[in-house]
Design a protein around this motif. Sequence first.
Motif, short mmCIF file in Angstrom:
data_model
loop_
_atom_site.label_atom_id
_atom_site.label_comp_id
_atom_site.label_asym_id
_atom_site.label_seq_id
_atom_site.Cartn_x
_atom_site.Cartn_y
_atom_site.Cartn_z
N LEU A 1 0.83 -1.21 0.00
CA LEU A 1 0.00 0.00 0.00
C LEU A 1 0.87 1.26 0.00
O LEU A 1 0.56 2.23 -0.70
N HIS A 2 1.97 1.24 0.75
CA HIS A 2 2.89 2.37 0.78
C HIS A 2 3.53 2.60 -0.59
O HIS A 2 3.68 3.74 -1.04
N VAL A 3 3.91 1.51 -1.24
CA VAL A 3 4.55 1.62 -2.55
C VAL A 3 3.57 2.13 -3.59
O VAL A 3 3.92 2.98 -4.42
N MET A 4 2.32 1.65 -3.52
CA MET A 4 1.31 2.15 -4.44
C MET A 4 1.03 3.63 -4.18
O MET A 4 0.85 4.41 -5.12
N VAL B 1 3.05 10.23 -9.62
CA VAL B 1 2.26 10.49 -10.82
C VAL B 1 1.55 11.84 -10.70
O VAL B 1 1.57 12.65 -11.63
N ALA B 2 0.94 12.10 -9.55
CA ALA B 2 0.26 13.38 -9.35
C ALA B 2 1.24 14.55 -9.39
O ALA B 2 0.97 15.59 -9.98
N GLY C 1 6.55 7.51 -12.15
CA GLY C 1 5.89 6.88 -11.01
C GLY C 1 6.57 5.59 -10.61
O GLY C 1 6.74 5.30 -9.42
N PHE C 2 6.99 4.81 -11.59
CA PHE C 2 7.71 3.57 -11.31
C PHE C 2 9.03 3.86 -10.60
O PHE C 2 9.40 3.17 -9.64
N TRP D 1 11.01 4.11 -3.17
CA TRP D 1 10.33 4.05 -1.87
C TRP D 1 10.28 2.63 -1.34
O TRP D 1 10.42 2.39 -0.14
N TRP D 2 10.08 1.64 -2.22
CA TRP D 2 10.10 0.25 -1.79
C TRP D 2 11.45 -0.11 -1.18
O TRP D 2 11.51 -0.74 -0.12
N LEU D 3 12.54 0.28 -1.85
CA LEU D 3 13.87 -0.02 -1.32
C LEU D 3 14.08 0.67 0.03
O LEU D 3 14.64 0.07 0.95
#
Length: 147
Positions: free
Chosen positions: A3-6, A13-14, A30-31, A37-39
């Motif tokens: 959820l954090h990564v999304m 993106v925004a 965005g990717f 952020w995932w790392l």
Amino acid sequence: MLLHVMGAFFSVVAFSFLLHVPRKYIVWAGFTGAVGWWLYLFLLKLDFSMAMATFLSGCLISLCGQLFARILKTPVTIFVITGILPLVPGAGMFRIARSVIRSDGMTSYNITQTLIVAGMIALSIMVVDSIFRLFLKNKGDYHVDRR
């Protein structure tokens, strides 16, 4: 963590719309932010310090930005500036302002932590950019006058 990564993906993106990033690059930006952020979250779960997690995830964001820029033939800043958004220490700035108002004695600690995070972001971008410049200087990306 998903959820954090999304959330990081959609926030980048925004933010890309606010910076007028061309539409065909918005998903890539965005990717870049989501992977960084995932790392960051993954390294924090492995008990890395906040500074090291920020530095390594900033390096990954900068690396993705450099690669996407070369693959898609567009400026690096499109991906790096937008992708770095999740790492920006906005909460640290809030903590500084709150501790100044409350006079709780945590002001210097909060300032130090925020400056460390901001410095690690800048250092990671500089290191990856320098490595790319070093290895690509013979490829014609950077002109050298040899008189």
